[in-house]
Scaffold this active site. Structure first.
Site, mmCIF file in Angstrom:
data_model
loop_
_atom_site.group_PDB
_atom_site.id
_atom_site.type_symbol
_atom_site.label_atom_id
_atom_site.label_comp_id
_atom_site.label_asym_id
_atom_site.label_seq_id
_atom_site.Cartn_x
_atom_site.Cartn_y
_atom_site.Cartn_z
ATOM 1 C CE LYS A 280 44.561 25.409 31.242
ATOM 2 N NZ LYS A 280 44.605 26.328 32.392
ATOM 3 C CG HIS A 281 45.483 20.173 31.518
ATOM 4 N ND1 HIS A 281 46.316 20.267 30.425
ATOM 5 C CD2 HIS A 281 45.882 21.140 32.373
ATOM 6 C CE1 HIS A 281 47.190 21.233 30.614
ATOM 7 N NE2 HIS A 281 46.949 21.788 31.778
ATOM 8 C CG ASN A 423 38.383 7.733 42.644
ATOM 9 O OD1 ASN A 423 37.631 6.883 42.208
ATOM 10 N ND2 ASN A 423 39.432 7.441 43.392
ATOM 11 C CG HIS A 529 40.198 4.795 34.179
ATOM 12 N ND1 HIS A 529 39.122 3.935 34.168
ATOM 13 C CD2 HIS A 529 40.568 4.924 35.474
ATOM 14 C CE1 HIS A 529 38.869 3.535 35.417
ATOM 15 N NE2 HIS A 529 39.723 4.128 36.219
#
Length: 529
Positions: A280-281, A423, A529
């Site tokens: 999800k996302h 993180n 990232h």
């Protein structure tokens, strides 16, 4: 003003001869004189078409194994001459140069040679020189010249000429020129990228990337953003090469999330058993192994049922009927798998909007490749994260060593952590994630969020305690302080895997020992990232 220009002469020189004869016959039927080279000319003559050899036009034979044939003023003058410039017309008359109104060229199959693993010398021989030179010349002079570099433009060209009594409009020629320059740019990018790899040059002075339009998208991440999907010419099992068997067209976010899910599930060798990833996302909200695909899906789903709603599901084995039935119990956007059996397809047929993609394989998680990201004024380029550790790479740093079962879960959690936004904190228990903390600015926050999600799921499943009790935990980077590790211990974790390398490693190790945890260092981190 349409600036109609009639097409009287055409130069055809193609490597891929798909559709060539139909195009040439239609041009000849409209009275267009045909000029051609080598194998193209031979194919046209065999079909009974009248064609002039380029050698006849230039007065020079093709030579040097075909390396030199169109690089000549009689060709380039015919392409570049401005038809409304008196000096150009005088020069053409003085030197017997005839105008070329249409250039049809597709280039030597360099990309295909690279894809099949051809030798260095073979790849060099597949670099086209005359083709790009003619394409650039014709595209520059698009006020008067049509340049066709894509077989997909054959039919539009003929339609344009039919609509204009054998002529084409400026707007049409402009579009052809755009396609032409894009093609030569992509071709040069492929050559330079291949050579950088062949020479093992990690940072060439200039770096070029190119893509081919796969589809336009309704919008990007948000409705006010325009977007499109491009392929890069390489073959890697995944969303770009998948076959969509059913469902609505993929959105920008669908493509991004599906790629994330499939790259993660590919980390789990199908010969070692079924695995399922729910994303999800762009972050996994559940990952699990199981004795069957259906069990793997259920265990992944039980990590975070709330987030799984409207998610993306990736499987490392072909989708079967029982798994499809389980998946259909909630709303799912996309399912991607190496295949799907008839029973699964029958189940999904009732869910018309559910997108089902099959790939005929899994991407190699160890394969090398480049990734790039745009920033203001430039872009960052790096190798794909193909980092991998196994049990022999781990360093036990605590008094207690992990058990064999804990060690298996530690490696499983570490594999998942590689694909979670930093993180990243992953709790795992018996080959399944039981808590995922992603994308937080503080590692301790990721630790606590993942534990809280596990508590919520325990309540929803009616469990006496969250599955983080007795679990292992993976951290994608080192714990800078002991607080994150202690938060994991409070959640019930009994073993930890992390890269190590903090200035406070001794403090963190001491805290682990005090808590009775086993901890191993990988010596490798997985920022994402």
């Amino acid at each position: 003003m349409t600036n109609l220009v009639p097409v009287g002469r055409a130069l055809l020189s193609v490597s891929d001869k798909t559709g060539l004869l139909d195009l040439a016959k239609a041009l000849a039927a409209q009275g267009v004189e045909l000029i051609s080279t080598g194998g193209t000319a031979s194919a046209l003559r065999t079909a009974g078409l009248a064609v002039r050899d380029v050698a006849e036009v230039t007065g020079f034979p093709e030579m040097m194994d075909g390396r030199v044939k169109t690089l000549h003023p009689m060709v380039h003058g015919g392409l570049l001459a401005l038809r409304d410039d008196d000096e150009h017309l005088v020069a053409m008359a003085a030197h017997g140069i005839e105008p070329i109104d249409l250039l049809v060229v597709n280039l030597y199959p360099f990309e295909a040679a690279v894809a099949r693993g051809a030798s260095y010398d073979d790849c060099i021989e597949n670099i086209d020189i005359g083709g790009p030179a003619m394409i650039r010349a014709a595209a520059k002079n698009h006020r008067f010249v049509n340049v066709v570099t894509d077989i997909a433009d054959y039919a539009p060209l003929l339609a344009e000429m039919k609509a204009n009594d054998g002529a084409t409009s400026l707007a049409f020629r402009q579009k052809l020129a755009l396609t032409a320059y894009s093609r030569t740019a992509a071709y040069d990018a492929a050559v330079s990228g291949w050579m950088a790899g062949a020479l093992k040059e990690p940072a060439p002075r200039r770096r070029a990337f190119a893509g081919q339009l796969a589809s336009t998208l309704r919008y990007g991440e948000n409705p006010h953003q325009k977007a499109a999907f491009y392929t890069d010419g390489t073959w890697r099992a995944g969303v770009a090469t998948a076959r969509q068997l059913q469902g609505k067209e993929l959105s920008y976010n669908n493509i991004n999330d599906t790629d994330a899910a499939f790259e993660l599930v590919a980390e789990f060798d199908p010969s070692e058993g079924p695995a399922c990833v729910i994303v999800k996302h762009a972050n996994p909200c559940g990952v699990a192994r199981g004795a069957t695909l259906a069990e793997a899906y259920e265990r992944a789903f039980d990590c975070d049922r709330t987030s799984a709603f409207g998610g993306i599901i990736a499987l490392n084995q072909p989708l079967d009927g029982p798994t499809a039935e389980k998946i259909c119990e909630i709303f799912t956007e996309v399912v991607i798998a190496p295949g799907a059996d008839a029973a699964a397809r029958e189940v999904f047929s009732a869910k018309k909007n559910l997108r089902l993609l099959t790939t005929m394989g899994l991407p190699d998680p160890m394969a090398k490749g480049l990734m790039f990201k745009q920033v203001a004024g430039g872009f960052l380029v790096q190798d794909r994260d193909s980092g991998h550790v196994d049990a022999l790479d781990l360093k036990v740093v605590t008094q207690r060593k992990p058990t064999e079962a804990e060690l298996a879960d530690l490696l499983f959690a570490w594999t998942v952590a590689k694909h979670v936004k930093s993180n990243a904190i992953i709790y795992a228990n018996d080959g399944a994630t039981v808590g995922v903390g992603a994308g937080q600015m503080s590692r301790v926050d990721s630790t606590r969020i993942a534990a809280r999600k596990a508590q919520d799921m325990a309540l929803g499943l009616g469990l006496a305690q969250p599955l983080t009790v007795g679990s292992v935990v993976a951290s994608d980077a080192f714990f800078p302080f002991a607080d994150g590790l202690l938060a994991a211990a409070e959640a019930g974790a009994v073993a930890v895997i992390q890269p190590g390398g903090s200035m406070r490693d001794a403090e963190v190790i001491a805290a682990a020992d005090a808590a009775g945890l086993a901890m191993v260092f990988t010596g490798q981190r997985h920022f994402r990232h």
